[in-house]
Design a protein around this motif. Structure first.
Motif, PDB file in Angstrom:
ATOM      1  N   GLN A  13       3.662  -9.701 -34.998  1.00 13.83           N
ATOM      2  CA  GLN A  13       4.878  -9.756 -34.184  1.00 13.83           C
ATOM      3  C   GLN A  13       5.057 -11.143 -33.559  1.00 13.83           C
ATOM      4  O   GLN A  13       6.174 -11.645 -33.462  1.00 13.83           O
ATOM      5  N   LEU A  14       3.931 -11.756 -33.179  1.00 10.45           N
ATOM      6  CA  LEU A  14       3.985 -13.122 -32.628  1.00 10.45           C
ATOM      7  C   LEU A  14       4.547 -14.111 -33.654  1.00 10.45           C
ATOM      8  O   LEU A  14       5.341 -14.987 -33.305  1.00 10.45           O
ATOM      9  N   SER A  15       4.154 -13.963 -34.891  1.00 12.37           N
ATOM     10  CA  SER A  15       4.595 -14.939 -35.896  1.00 12.37           C
ATOM     11  C   SER A  15       6.011 -14.654 -36.390  1.00 12.37           C
ATOM     12  O   SER A  15       6.741 -15.569 -36.748  1.00 12.37           O
ATOM     13  N   GLU A  16       6.439 -13.368 -36.377  1.00  9.59           N
ATOM     14  CA  GLU A  16       7.751 -13.026 -36.938  1.00  9.59           C
ATOM     15  C   GLU A  16       8.891 -13.046 -35.913  1.00  9.59           C
ATOM     16  O   GLU A  16      10.040 -13.239 -36.272  1.00  9.59           O
ATOM     17  N   TRP A  17       8.553 -12.792 -34.652  1.00  6.72           N
ATOM     18  CA  TRP A  17       9.589 -12.512 -33.646  1.00  6.72           C
ATOM     19  C   TRP A  17       9.652 -13.692 -32.668  1.00  6.72           C
ATOM     20  O   TRP A  17       8.851 -13.801 -31.756  1.00  6.72           O
ATOM     21  N   ASP A  18      10.644 -14.564 -32.892  1.00  5.86           N
ATOM     22  CA  ASP A  18      10.721 -15.832 -32.158  1.00  5.86           C
ATOM     23  C   ASP A  18      10.888 -15.644 -30.644  1.00  5.86           C
ATOM     24  O   ASP A  18      10.232 -16.326 -29.856  1.00  5.86           O
ATOM     25  N   ASP A  19      11.790 -14.729 -30.236  1.00 14.50           N
ATOM     26  CA  ASP A  19      12.017 -14.520 -28.789  1.00 14.50           C
ATOM     27  C   ASP A  19      10.750 -14.020 -28.099  1.00 14.50           C
ATOM     28  O   ASP A  19      10.437 -14.422 -26.976  1.00 14.50           O
ATOM     29  N   PHE A  20      10.065 -13.151 -28.786  1.00 10.87           N
ATOM     30  CA  PHE A  20       8.815 -12.611 -28.234  1.00 10.87           C
ATOM     31  C   PHE A  20       7.781 -13.730 -28.090  1.00 10.87           C
ATOM     32  O   PHE A  20       7.144 -13.864 -27.040  1.00 10.87           O
ATOM     33  N   ARG A  21       7.632 -14.539 -29.144  1.00 11.10           N
ATOM     34  CA  ARG A  21       6.649 -15.628 -29.105  1.00 11.10           C
ATOM     35  C   ARG A  21       6.951 -16.600 -27.960  1.00 11.10           C
ATOM     36  O   ARG A  21       6.074 -17.046 -27.238  1.00 11.10           O
ATOM     37  N   LEU A  22       8.248 -16.870 -27.777  1.00  8.53           N
ATOM     38  CA  LEU A  22       8.676 -17.769 -26.707  1.00  8.53           C
ATOM     39  C   LEU A  22       8.264 -17.216 -25.334  1.00  8.53           C
ATOM     40  O   LEU A  22       7.764 -17.941 -24.469  1.00  8.53           O
ATOM     41  N   ARG A  23       8.459 -15.913 -25.155  1.00  9.05           N
ATOM     42  CA  ARG A  23       8.111 -15.302 -23.857  1.00  9.05           C
ATOM     43  C   ARG A  23       6.602 -15.306 -23.631  1.00  9.05           C
ATOM     44  O   ARG A  23       6.141 -15.474 -22.502  1.00  9.05           O
ATOM     45  N   VAL A  24       5.836 -15.127 -24.712  1.00 10.33           N
ATOM     46  CA  VAL A  24       4.370 -15.182 -24.577  1.00 10.33           C
ATOM     47  C   VAL A  24       3.940 -16.609 -24.218  1.00 10.33           C
ATOM     48  O   VAL A  24       3.079 -16.811 -23.356  1.00 10.33           O
ATOM     49  N   GLU A  25       4.599 -17.590 -24.842  1.00  6.14           N
ATOM     50  CA  GLU A  25       4.280 -18.991 -24.518  1.00  6.14           C
ATOM     51  C   GLU A  25       4.619 -19.305 -23.060  1.00  6.14           C
ATOM     52  O   GLU A  25       3.859 -19.994 -22.366  1.00  6.14           O
ATOM     53  N   GLN A  26       5.759 -18.769 -22.588  1.00  3.43           N
ATOM     54  CA  GLN A  26       6.132 -18.954 -21.170  1.00  3.43           C
ATOM     55  C   GLN A  26       5.093 -18.298 -20.258  1.00  3.43           C
ATOM     56  O   GLN A  26       4.706 -18.849 -19.235  1.00  3.43           O
ATOM     57  N   LEU A  27       4.650 -17.107 -20.668  1.00  8.88           N
ATOM     58  CA  LEU A  27       3.671 -16.366 -19.876  1.00  8.88           C
ATOM     59  C   LEU A  27       2.358 -17.140 -19.759  1.00  8.88           C
ATOM     60  O   LEU A  27       1.700 -17.103 -18.710  1.00  8.88           O
ATOM     61  N   GLN A  28       1.987 -17.834 -20.818  1.00 10.50           N
ATOM     62  CA  GLN A  28       0.733 -18.597 -20.792  1.00 10.50           C
ATOM     63  C   GLN A  28       0.806 -19.783 -19.834  1.00 10.50           C
ATOM     64  O   GLN A  28      -0.212 -20.352 -19.476  1.00 10.50           O
ATOM     65  N   LYS A  29       2.040 -20.131 -19.423  1.00 12.03           N
ATOM     66  CA  LYS A  29       2.211 -21.282 -18.527  1.00 12.03           C
ATOM     67  C   LYS A  29       2.543 -20.893 -17.084  1.00 12.03           C
ATOM     68  O   LYS A  29       2.750 -21.769 -16.243  1.00 12.03           O
ATOM     69  N   VAL A  30       2.631 -19.578 -16.780  1.00 11.90           N
ATOM     70  CA  VAL A  30       3.052 -19.192 -15.427  1.00 11.90           C
ATOM     71  C   VAL A  30       1.999 -19.612 -14.398  1.00 11.90           C
ATOM     72  O   VAL A  30       0.817 -19.736 -14.710  1.00 11.90           O
ATOM     73  N   GLU A  31       2.472 -19.801 -13.150  1.00 10.37           N
ATOM     74  CA  GLU A  31       1.574 -20.189 -12.056  1.00 10.37           C
ATOM     75  C   GLU A  31       0.930 -18.952 -11.442  1.00 10.37           C
ATOM     76  O   GLU A  31       1.561 -17.903 -11.334  1.00 10.37           O
ATOM     77  N   TRP A  32      -0.305 -19.113 -11.014  1.00  9.25           N
ATOM     78  CA  TRP A  32      -1.069 -18.022 -10.405  1.00  9.25           C
ATOM     79  C   TRP A  32      -1.642 -18.448  -9.048  1.00  9.25           C
ATOM     80  O   TRP A  32      -1.943 -19.618  -8.844  1.00  9.25           O
ATOM     81  N   LYS A  33      -1.825 -17.458  -8.184  1.00 13.81           N
ATOM     82  CA  LYS A  33      -2.595 -17.644  -6.951  1.00 13.81           C
ATOM     83  C   LYS A  33      -3.519 -16.440  -6.837  1.00 13.81           C
ATOM     84  O   LYS A  33      -3.138 -15.345  -7.247  1.00 13.81           O
ATOM     85  N   THR A  34      -4.695 -16.645  -6.257  1.00 13.05           N
ATOM     86  CA  THR A  34      -5.615 -15.518  -6.057  1.00 13.05           C
ATOM     87  C   THR A  34      -5.942 -15.384  -4.577  1.00 13.05           C
ATOM     88  O   THR A  34      -6.202 -16.378  -3.906  1.00 13.05           O
TER      89      THR A  34
END
Ligand SMILES: [Zn+2]
Length: 293
Positions: A13-34
């Motif tokens: 799904q990551l390789s076939e579905w561009d919108d999904f891949r884009l959102r996963v890439e955005q998710l990998q860059k989100v800011e976190w606080k603990t």
């Protein structure tokens, strides 16, 4: 169905579905606080993509007006699934909050309720040992309260998965092998049901269901289940309400905080930068107290 098939579905799904891949890439860059509360941790995630979901109108009329995104006839053609059993299908969540985020809808459009499906929930935890399974009660954050579904996320992303191992407990029912314990100094009300026997898990679940049921409706709760070394760990996060006063406030007091299962388990999802900048231990403590039983 095994863990390899799940990984394959996700990769495809990551390789076939561009919108999904884009959102996963955005998710990998989100800011976190603990935030460390000593006996437990809460993480905050700044995730603008979740604004639609946090603000979703979840009343019956609004739900009835929209097309159900979990029904197979309304799903995009590109979305593929794996059969989990005769009743449920595994899909990737196209709007992920966490990595390897899946949705597991029933193959029929039936309302969100756990009682008839508790065995499926336990089965799926046993089948998906690399993932944490979760269930949002219909009034406690489920974005499709009209279509029964579970979710799964890759292990190791939500603090409670480790925190529960060290917090103090109070026995509610059972013995050393099969029991329900209340987790203490955990910041929110949580009952942990544990056993190596699926039948005993179900029996204890139904006892607690009856204990917390309000009238005809299911208890207000968010559920999580892990299967580790032959033992089920079922977490019942008991709720008083879905949204805290901050969500309904005007002006400067307003915060877009709409806690579903993932928030209550330790990942606060904040779609607005100003809320992410402002969030602190006092606000988290207050929100958890407001929405927990
Ligand atoms: Zn549906």
């Amino acid at each position: 169905m095994d863990n390899n098939e799940i990984t394959r579905l996700y990769e495809e799904q990551l390789s076939e579905w561009d919108d999904f891949r884009l959102r996963v890439e955005q998710l990998q860059k989100v800011e976190w606080k603990t935030f460390d509360f000593g006996t437990f941790k809460i993480k905050a995630q700044f995730n603008p993509a979740r604004a639609v979901s946090s603000n979703a109108k979840l009343d019956k009329a609004s739900i009835a007006k929209r097309k159900c995104f979990l029904c197979s006839e309304n799903r995009p053609d590109i979305q593929k699934g794996i059969k989990m059993n005769d009743r449920f299908t595994l899909l990737i969540n196209p709007f992920p909050i966490l990595l390897e985020h899946f949705t597991l809808p029933l193959n029929q459009h039936k309302e969100q309720e756990i009682k008839p499906y508790i065995r499926d929930f336990l089965d799926f935890a046993q089948m998906m040992t690399s993932h944490t399974l979760l269930y949002n009660g219909p009034q406690c954050g489920a974005s499709a309260p009209d279509h029964i579904h579970f979710q799964a996320v890759k292990r190791g992303q939500i603090p409670f998965e480790e925190d529960y191992k060290t917090v103090a407990r109070k026995r509610i029912l059972g013995d050393d092998e099969s029991h329900a314990d209340e987790l203490l100094e955990f910041g929110r009300k949580c009952i942990l049901v544990e056993s190596a026997s699926k039948e005993k898990m179900e029996t204890m679940f139904h006892l607690l269901y009856n204990q917390y049921q309000i009238g005809e409706e299911e208890p207000k709760w968010n559920l999580f289940v892990l299967f580790e070394e032959g033992i089920w760990h079922l977490f019942l996060f008991l709720r008083k309400t879905h949204r805290p006063t901050q969500f309904f406030a005007e002006g400067d007091d307003y915060m877009m905080i709409s806690p579903g299962a993932i928030d209550i388990a330790g990942v606060f999802v904040l779609p607005r930068k100003e809320d992410f900048d402002r969030i602190n231990k006092e606000i988290i403590k207050d929100v958890l107290q407001q929405v927990s039983l």
